[in-house]
Scaffold this motif. Structure first.
Motif, PDB file in Angstrom:
ATOM      1  N   HIS A  55      40.619  -8.470  57.216  1.00  0.00           N
ATOM      2  CA  HIS A  55      42.037  -8.348  57.559  1.00  0.00           C
ATOM      3  C   HIS A  55      42.463  -6.892  57.697  1.00  0.00           C
ATOM      4  O   HIS A  55      43.460  -6.598  58.347  1.00  0.00           O
ATOM      5  CB  HIS A  55      42.893  -9.065  56.519  1.00  0.00           C
ATOM      6  N   VAL A  57      40.704  -4.634  59.266  1.00  0.00           N
ATOM      7  CA  VAL A  57      40.421  -4.303  60.664  1.00  0.00           C
ATOM      8  C   VAL A  57      41.435  -4.980  61.595  1.00  0.00           C
ATOM      9  O   VAL A  57      41.950  -4.359  62.525  1.00  0.00           O
ATOM     10  CB  VAL A  57      38.975  -4.709  61.042  1.00  0.00           C
ATOM     11  N   SER A  58      41.748  -6.248  61.321  1.00  0.00           N
ATOM     12  CA  SER A  58      42.745  -6.945  62.145  1.00  0.00           C
ATOM     13  C   SER A  58      44.077  -6.222  62.100  1.00  0.00           C
ATOM     14  O   SER A  58      44.718  -5.999  63.136  1.00  0.00           O
ATOM     15  CB  SER A  58      42.958  -8.378  61.634  1.00  0.00           C
ATOM     16  N   THR A  59      44.481  -5.855  60.891  1.00  0.00           N
ATOM     17  CA  THR A  59      45.761  -5.179  60.723  1.00  0.00           C
ATOM     18  C   THR A  59      45.754  -3.821  61.430  1.00  0.00           C
ATOM     19  O   THR A  59      46.701  -3.467  62.137  1.00  0.00           O
ATOM     20  CB  THR A  59      46.068  -4.978  59.224  1.00  0.00           C
ATOM     21  N   ALA A  61      43.923  -2.871  63.898  1.00  0.00           N
ATOM     22  CA  ALA A  61      43.890  -3.035  65.351  1.00  0.00           C
ATOM     23  C   ALA A  61      45.279  -3.357  65.896  1.00  0.00           C
ATOM     24  O   ALA A  61      45.707  -2.812  66.912  1.00  0.00           O
ATOM     25  CB  ALA A  61      42.897  -4.129  65.733  1.00  0.00           C
TER      26      ALA A  61
END
Lengths: 112, 147
Positions: A55, A57-59, A61
């Motif tokens: 999460h 990395v998701s955040t 990005a």
């Protein structure tokens, strides 16, 4: 300051070889709360965190974070690193604590 | 025509699928970038969409995200089937959260989601029916924030 300076100051290890070490940033945000990253960062900031799940990395990005530094020698899984590479997100691991990492980045030095 | 729809897309979400959290919002972000929208508008839409997506994954059983892009704006509507929100005013308060420990350990559930959606959207509307679900509607002006 750029990522090369960060690696030097934090005794850091680049987890995403090939990332652009000349990448510049002007602000630093330290938090383990991705909710706060989404709410309070601006584009192009350096994130310092102790969380290593996907999460982050998701955040990063979604919020246009420039690069992520993982403290206390923590390293995300190979899958998370792969995801970061897909998103062209540089990842760095440092043995330092969040506090020490912030101090070293914030100290005036000749390399900045 | 000015109000002609130039893009429309629909995505499904499933409650509890933490491993896929963020996928829909990143696809929306990539699409908006490809359509050439202003980077700040793309960022605000992606953040608001991500917050809404996380809410569905954390609290609801399933959800639908509908994206519509016109020459004037971007609209994202998120409908979920879930417990709903009994007190919307309370849920909109920064720091108020009903998140579980698991959600907090992932870095979410700090009670910033709904207020952050409102902060990033130019127009925000929330409707909820306890026991049935919640609808979030957010609109982003393509030429920046309305005066």
């Amino acid at each position: 300051m750029n990522l090369r300076n960060v690696l030097d100051r934090l005794d850091g290890e680049l987890l995403t070889p090939g990332s652009d070490l000349g990448l510049e940033f002007t602000r630093v945000f330290a938090s383990d709360l991705m909710s706060d990253v989404l709410a309070f960062t601006g584009p192009g900031e350096l994130l310092i965190t102790g969380l290593v799940n996907g999460h982050v990395v998701s955040t990063a990005a979604v919020a246009d974070v420039a690069a992520v530094v993982f403290v206390q020698g923590k390293r995300p899984s190979a899958a998370v690193v792969g995801e970061a590479r897909d998103n062209r997100l540089p990842l760095i691991s440092t043995p330092l604590s969040t506090f020490e990492a912030c101090i070293r980045i914030g100290s005036p030095r000749s390399d900045a | 025509m000015e109000e002609d729809l130039c893009y429309r897309q629909e995505y499904s979400l499933k409650g509890g699928e933490f491993a896929r959290a963020g996928e829909v919002s990143r696809r929306i972000k990539d699409l908006l970038k490809e359509l050439g929208l202003d980077v700040q508008v793309v960022r605000r839409a992606a953040i608001a969409s991500f917050e809404a997506e996380m809410n569905v994954i954390m609290y609801a059983f399933q959800g639908t995200v509908r994206l519509a892009v016109t020459p004037a704006d971007v609209t994202i509507i998120v409908d979920d089937h879930g417990p709903g929100i009994p007190d919307i005013e309370l849920a909109m308060t920064e720091g108020y959260s009903t998140a579980t420990r698991e959600m907090r350990e992932l870095g979410f559930g700090a009670g910033m989601g709904l207020p952050n959606i409102k902060r990033n959207a130019d127009v925000f509307r929330i409707v909820s029916e306890p026991g049935r679900g919640t609808r979030l509607e957010m609109t982003f002006a393509r030429d920046g924030r309305p005066s």
